[in-house]
Design a protein around this motif. Structure first.
Motif, PDB file in Angstrom:
ATOM      1  N   MET A  81      -6.233  21.570 -11.799  1.00  0.00           N
ATOM      2  CA  MET A  81      -7.365  21.438 -12.726  1.00  0.00           C
ATOM      3  C   MET A  81      -6.912  20.803 -14.033  1.00  0.00           C
ATOM      4  O   MET A  81      -5.846  21.120 -14.559  1.00  0.00           O
ATOM      5  CB  MET A  81      -7.967  22.819 -13.034  1.00  0.00           C
ATOM      6  CG  MET A  81      -8.559  23.554 -11.848  1.00  0.00           C
ATOM      7  SD  MET A  81     -10.154  22.893 -11.301  1.00  0.00           S
ATOM      8  CE  MET A  81     -11.203  23.311 -12.688  1.00  0.00           C
ATOM      9  N   LEU A  82      -7.735  19.882 -14.555  1.00  0.00           N
ATOM     10  CA  LEU A  82      -7.505  19.263 -15.861  1.00  0.00           C
ATOM     11  C   LEU A  82      -8.599  19.738 -16.798  1.00  0.00           C
ATOM     12  O   LEU A  82      -9.781  19.605 -16.479  1.00  0.00           O
ATOM     13  CB  LEU A  82      -7.575  17.735 -15.756  1.00  0.00           C
ATOM     14  CG  LEU A  82      -6.691  17.058 -14.707  1.00  0.00           C
ATOM     15  CD1 LEU A  82      -7.012  15.568 -14.673  1.00  0.00           C
ATOM     16  CD2 LEU A  82      -5.227  17.288 -15.018  1.00  0.00           C
ATOM     17  N   THR A  83      -8.229  20.280 -17.947  1.00  0.00           N
ATOM     18  CA  THR A  83      -9.265  20.795 -18.829  1.00  0.00           C
ATOM     19  C   THR A  83      -8.802  20.912 -20.268  1.00  0.00           C
ATOM     20  O   THR A  83      -7.601  21.014 -20.540  1.00  0.00           O
ATOM     21  CB  THR A  83      -9.747  22.177 -18.354  1.00  0.00           C
ATOM     22  OG1 THR A  83     -10.738  22.674 -19.253  1.00  0.00           O
ATOM     23  CG2 THR A  83      -8.603  23.165 -18.314  1.00  0.00           C
ATOM     24  N   ALA A  84      -9.753  20.874 -21.189  1.00  0.00           N
ATOM     25  CA  ALA A  84      -9.462  21.093 -22.604  1.00  0.00           C
ATOM     26  C   ALA A  84      -9.517  22.583 -22.922  1.00  0.00           C
ATOM     27  O   ALA A  84      -9.162  23.009 -24.019  1.00  0.00           O
ATOM     28  CB  ALA A  84     -10.480  20.339 -23.453  1.00  0.00           C
ATOM     29  N   ARG A  85      -9.951  23.377 -21.970  1.00  0.00           N
ATOM     30  CA  ARG A  85     -10.052  24.825 -22.175  1.00  0.00           C
ATOM     31  C   ARG A  85      -8.658  25.457 -22.052  1.00  0.00           C
ATOM     32  O   ARG A  85      -7.988  25.266 -21.056  1.00  0.00           O
ATOM     33  CB  ARG A  85     -10.966  25.465 -21.130  1.00  0.00           C
ATOM     34  CG  ARG A  85     -12.407  24.964 -21.168  1.00  0.00           C
ATOM     35  CD  ARG A  85     -13.138  25.393 -19.907  1.00  0.00           C
ATOM     36  NE  ARG A  85     -14.525  24.972 -19.892  1.00  0.00           N
ATOM     37  CZ  ARG A  85     -15.562  25.782 -20.148  1.00  0.00           C
ATOM     38  NH1 ARG A  85     -15.348  27.048 -20.423  1.00  0.00           N
ATOM     39  NH2 ARG A  85     -16.791  25.320 -20.129  1.00  0.00           N
ATOM     40  N   SER A  86      -8.266  26.212 -23.070  1.00  0.00           N
ATOM     41  CA  SER A  86      -6.936  26.810 -23.047  1.00  0.00           C
ATOM     42  C   SER A  86      -6.958  28.339 -23.057  1.00  0.00           C
ATOM     43  O   SER A  86      -5.915  28.980 -23.049  1.00  0.00           O
ATOM     44  CB  SER A  86      -6.102  26.300 -24.230  1.00  0.00           C
ATOM     45  OG  SER A  86      -6.746  26.619 -25.459  1.00  0.00           O
ATOM     46  N   GLU A  87      -8.164  28.906 -23.098  1.00  0.00           N
ATOM     47  CA  GLU A  87      -8.265  30.361 -23.113  1.00  0.00           C
ATOM     48  C   GLU A  87      -7.799  30.935 -21.776  1.00  0.00           C
ATOM     49  O   GLU A  87      -8.033  30.358 -20.718  1.00  0.00           O
ATOM     50  CB  GLU A  87      -9.706  30.796 -23.379  1.00  0.00           C
ATOM     51  CG  GLU A  87     -10.243  30.399 -24.752  1.00  0.00           C
ATOM     52  CD  GLU A  87      -9.479  31.073 -25.883  1.00  0.00           C
ATOM     53  OE1 GLU A  87      -9.118  32.264 -25.722  1.00  0.00           O
ATOM     54  OE2 GLU A  87      -9.250  30.414 -26.903  1.00  0.00           O
ATOM     55  N   THR A 104      -3.628  21.783 -19.398  1.00  0.00           N
ATOM     56  CA  THR A 104      -4.515  21.756 -20.559  1.00  0.00           C
ATOM     57  C   THR A 104      -4.342  20.455 -21.333  1.00  0.00           C
ATOM     58  O   THR A 104      -3.229  20.052 -21.651  1.00  0.00           O
ATOM     59  CB  THR A 104      -4.208  22.951 -21.501  1.00  0.00           C
ATOM     60  OG1 THR A 104      -4.299  24.168 -20.760  1.00  0.00           O
ATOM     61  CG2 THR A 104      -5.194  22.998 -22.638  1.00  0.00           C
ATOM     62  N   LYS A 105      -5.464  19.779 -21.594  1.00  0.00           N
ATOM     63  CA  LYS A 105      -5.431  18.552 -22.395  1.00  0.00           C
ATOM     64  C   LYS A 105      -5.198  18.891 -23.870  1.00  0.00           C
ATOM     65  O   LYS A 105      -5.697  19.912 -24.332  1.00  0.00           O
ATOM     66  CB  LYS A 105      -6.766  17.804 -22.259  1.00  0.00           C
ATOM     67  CG  LYS A 105      -7.110  17.378 -20.842  1.00  0.00           C
ATOM     68  CD  LYS A 105      -8.513  16.762 -20.828  1.00  0.00           C
ATOM     69  CE  LYS A 105      -8.960  16.400 -19.430  1.00  0.00           C
ATOM     70  NZ  LYS A 105     -10.346  15.885 -19.412  1.00  0.00           N
TER      71      LYS A 105
END
Length: 229
Positions: A81-87, A104-105
């Motif tokens: 998965m590629l995502t800006a979400r880091s939580e 994480t992006k």
């Protein structure tokens, strides 16, 4: 080893950057900007790995991951998965949906390639260049050489791929259909008895060093590569 990677990313600049780095690393890249386009590509031919953006038009990456994991044909495809979400909660949600890893992006190309290699080594070891050895039978994908107790064994390209798949998936029983998908390629229309022909050729080539017994016929099911009698 080059892998067929499906990149599902709707931001053109990010898609271009990732695709460039994957191509530079020797991988073949298929691209999709929407969930619908991604599913069409997967239906046509199974990729070796999917880089899947979380936020997509039409459906989220999490929804796509769940759909792929729910279908027997696509269940085993490695997903990152590629995502800006880091939580942490978001990471857990992605992993629970069936992702094998999570980036994480923004991320560096080096990190991405390292994670792809790690996931392929774990989920699709036949896609790596790592040498594998079982009971004196050694196969090196990087040099395309096979040795039995130190002696060179000459194999055709199909027999080489077949042996590589067997050795990286030892002790598991594979049907002829599964072998066709994994060795010949998904959606390649080859008769199942073709598998038997290549199994016979492979056994014949391994006979001189006594390794032919490693390939076992499982009556009514298929074949198994096993170091156990």
């Amino acid at each position: 080893m080059a892998a067929n990677i499906l990149l599902v990313e709707d931001e053109p600049a990010i898609q271009e950057l990732i695709a460039f780095n994957l191509t530079q690393a020797g991988h073949h890249v298929l691209r999709a900007s929407t969930a619908e386009a991604a599913m069409v590509l997967v239906k046509n031919a199974l990729p070796d790995l999917i880089l899947l953006d979380w936020m997509l038009p039409g459906a989220s990456g999490v929804e796509i991951a769940r759909k792929l994991r729910g279908d027997e044909r696509t269940r085993q495809i490695p997903i990152i998965m590629l995502t800006a979400r880091s939580e942490e909660q978001d990471k857990v949600q992605g992993l629970e949906a069936g992702a094998d890893d999570y980036i994480t992006k923004p991320f560096s190309p080096r990190e991405m390639l390292a994670r792809i290699k790690a996931v392929l080594r774990r989920r699709a070891p036949q896609m790596t260049d790592d040498a594998v050895e079982v009971k004196g039978l050694r196969l090196d994908p990087a040099t395309h050489r096979v040795q039995g107790n130190g002696d060179t064994i000459d194999l055709g390209p199909t027999e080489f791929r077949l042996l590589h798949f067997f050795m990286t998936h030892a002790e598991r029983v594979h049907s002829r259909t599964q072998l066709l998908d994994q060795v010949w390629g998904d959606h390649i229309f080859v008769e199942e008895r073709t598998v038997d022909v290549h199994i016979r050729r492979l056994r014949s080539a391994l006979e001189a060093t006594g390794h032919d017994a490693l390939i076992q016929t499982v009556r009514g099911t298929g074949y198994r590569f096993s170091a156990q009698g």
